[in-house]
Design a protein around this motif. Structure first.
Motif, mmCIF file in Angstrom:
data_model
loop_
_atom_site.group_PDB
_atom_site.id
_atom_site.type_symbol
_atom_site.label_atom_id
_atom_site.label_comp_id
_atom_site.label_asym_id
_atom_site.label_seq_id
_atom_site.Cartn_x
_atom_site.Cartn_y
_atom_site.Cartn_z
ATOM 1 N N LYS A 1 0.798 -1.223 0.000
ATOM 2 C CA LYS A 1 0.000 0.000 0.000
ATOM 3 C C LYS A 1 0.835 1.280 0.000
ATOM 4 O O LYS A 1 0.640 2.141 -0.839
ATOM 5 C CB LYS A 1 -0.941 -0.009 1.204
ATOM 6 C CG LYS A 1 -2.015 1.018 1.148
ATOM 7 C CD LYS A 1 -2.984 0.802 2.284
ATOM 8 C CE LYS A 1 -4.174 1.713 2.141
ATOM 9 N NZ LYS A 1 -5.154 1.484 3.188
ATOM 10 N N ASN A 2 1.772 1.432 0.910
ATOM 11 C CA ASN A 2 2.484 2.706 1.084
ATOM 12 C C ASN A 2 3.971 2.608 0.760
ATOM 13 O O ASN A 2 4.807 3.109 1.506
ATOM 14 C CB ASN A 2 2.300 3.209 2.523
ATOM 15 C CG ASN A 2 0.877 3.600 2.805
ATOM 16 O OD1 ASN A 2 0.226 4.181 1.954
ATOM 17 N ND2 ASN A 2 0.388 3.262 3.983
ATOM 18 N N PHE B 1 8.866 -6.656 -6.013
ATOM 19 C CA PHE B 1 8.361 -7.575 -5.001
ATOM 20 C C PHE B 1 6.996 -8.156 -5.367
ATOM 21 O O PHE B 1 6.682 -9.279 -4.997
ATOM 22 C CB PHE B 1 8.322 -6.905 -3.630
ATOM 23 C CG PHE B 1 9.662 -6.871 -2.966
ATOM 24 C CD1 PHE B 1 10.246 -8.036 -2.501
ATOM 25 C CD2 PHE B 1 10.352 -5.688 -2.834
ATOM 26 C CE1 PHE B 1 11.496 -8.021 -1.897
ATOM 27 C CE2 PHE B 1 11.602 -5.659 -2.240
ATOM 28 C CZ PHE B 1 12.172 -6.828 -1.768
ATOM 29 N N LYS B 2 6.197 -7.415 -6.120
ATOM 30 C CA LYS B 2 4.938 -7.980 -6.603
ATOM 31 C C LYS B 2 5.208 -9.124 -7.567
ATOM 32 O O LYS B 2 4.598 -10.191 -7.472
ATOM 33 C CB LYS B 2 4.084 -6.909 -7.289
ATOM 34 C CG LYS B 2 3.268 -6.086 -6.339
ATOM 35 C CD LYS B 2 2.292 -5.219 -7.101
ATOM 36 C CE LYS B 2 1.422 -4.453 -6.139
ATOM 37 N NZ LYS B 2 0.374 -3.693 -6.826
ATOM 38 N N VAL B 3 6.127 -8.909 -8.500
ATOM 39 C CA VAL B 3 6.482 -9.966 -9.450
ATOM 40 C C VAL B 3 7.093 -11.144 -8.703
ATOM 41 O O VAL B 3 6.756 -12.307 -8.971
ATOM 42 C CB VAL B 3 7.439 -9.426 -10.533
ATOM 43 C CG1 VAL B 3 8.032 -10.548 -11.354
ATOM 44 C CG2 VAL B 3 6.709 -8.441 -11.432
ATOM 45 N N LEU B 4 7.964 -10.871 -7.760
ATOM 46 C CA LEU B 4 8.597 -11.928 -6.986
ATOM 47 C C LEU B 4 7.570 -12.744 -6.198
ATOM 48 O O LEU B 4 7.662 -13.970 -6.131
ATOM 49 C CB LEU B 4 9.642 -11.335 -6.042
ATOM 50 C CG LEU B 4 10.488 -12.329 -5.263
ATOM 51 C CD1 LEU B 4 11.331 -13.172 -6.209
ATOM 52 C CD2 LEU B 4 11.370 -11.600 -4.274
ATOM 53 N N PHE C 1 9.892 0.947 -8.375
ATOM 54 C CA PHE C 1 10.699 -0.184 -8.824
ATOM 55 C C PHE C 1 10.632 -1.330 -7.822
ATOM 56 O O PHE C 1 10.398 -2.483 -8.191
ATOM 57 C CB PHE C 1 12.152 0.238 -9.049
ATOM 58 C CG PHE C 1 13.057 -0.911 -9.368
ATOM 59 C CD1 PHE C 1 13.018 -1.517 -10.603
ATOM 60 C CD2 PHE C 1 13.935 -1.405 -8.407
ATOM 61 C CE1 PHE C 1 13.839 -2.591 -10.896
ATOM 62 C CE2 PHE C 1 14.761 -2.474 -8.683
ATOM 63 C CZ PHE C 1 14.714 -3.062 -9.942
ATOM 64 N N LEU C 2 10.847 -1.014 -6.539
ATOM 65 C CA LEU C 2 10.798 -2.057 -5.513
ATOM 66 C C LEU C 2 9.397 -2.645 -5.379
ATOM 67 O O LEU C 2 9.237 -3.844 -5.185
ATOM 68 C CB LEU C 2 11.255 -1.506 -4.168
ATOM 69 C CG LEU C 2 12.748 -1.282 -4.013
ATOM 70 C CD1 LEU C 2 13.043 -0.661 -2.662
ATOM 71 C CD2 LEU C 2 13.499 -2.586 -4.172
#
Length: 56
Positions: free
Chosen positions: A16-17, A27-30, A22-23
């Motif tokens: 959310k925040n 992390f969503k893809v990871l 980029f990060l």
């Protein structure tokens, strides 16, 4: 169904925040790659168990 909604809420709350886009995307893809790999491992285990593979 309630557990899926809880997992969805935890997932959205985790990203959310975040300041860095980029990060956030990394992390969503990871996290989705990890979910996919766990699903593949579960599929392989269930397939091996259903075909009578000897786990020795």
């Amino acid at each position: 169904m309630e557990k899926l909604l809880l997992l969805k809420e935890i997932y959205f709350e985790a990203f959310k925040n975040w300041g860095s886009q980029f990060l956030k995307r990394y992390f969503k893809v990871l996290s989705w790659v990890c979910v996919f790999l766990i699903a593949v491992a579960l599929y392989a285990l269930i397939f091996r168990m259903s075909t009578g593979f000897a786990f020795v």
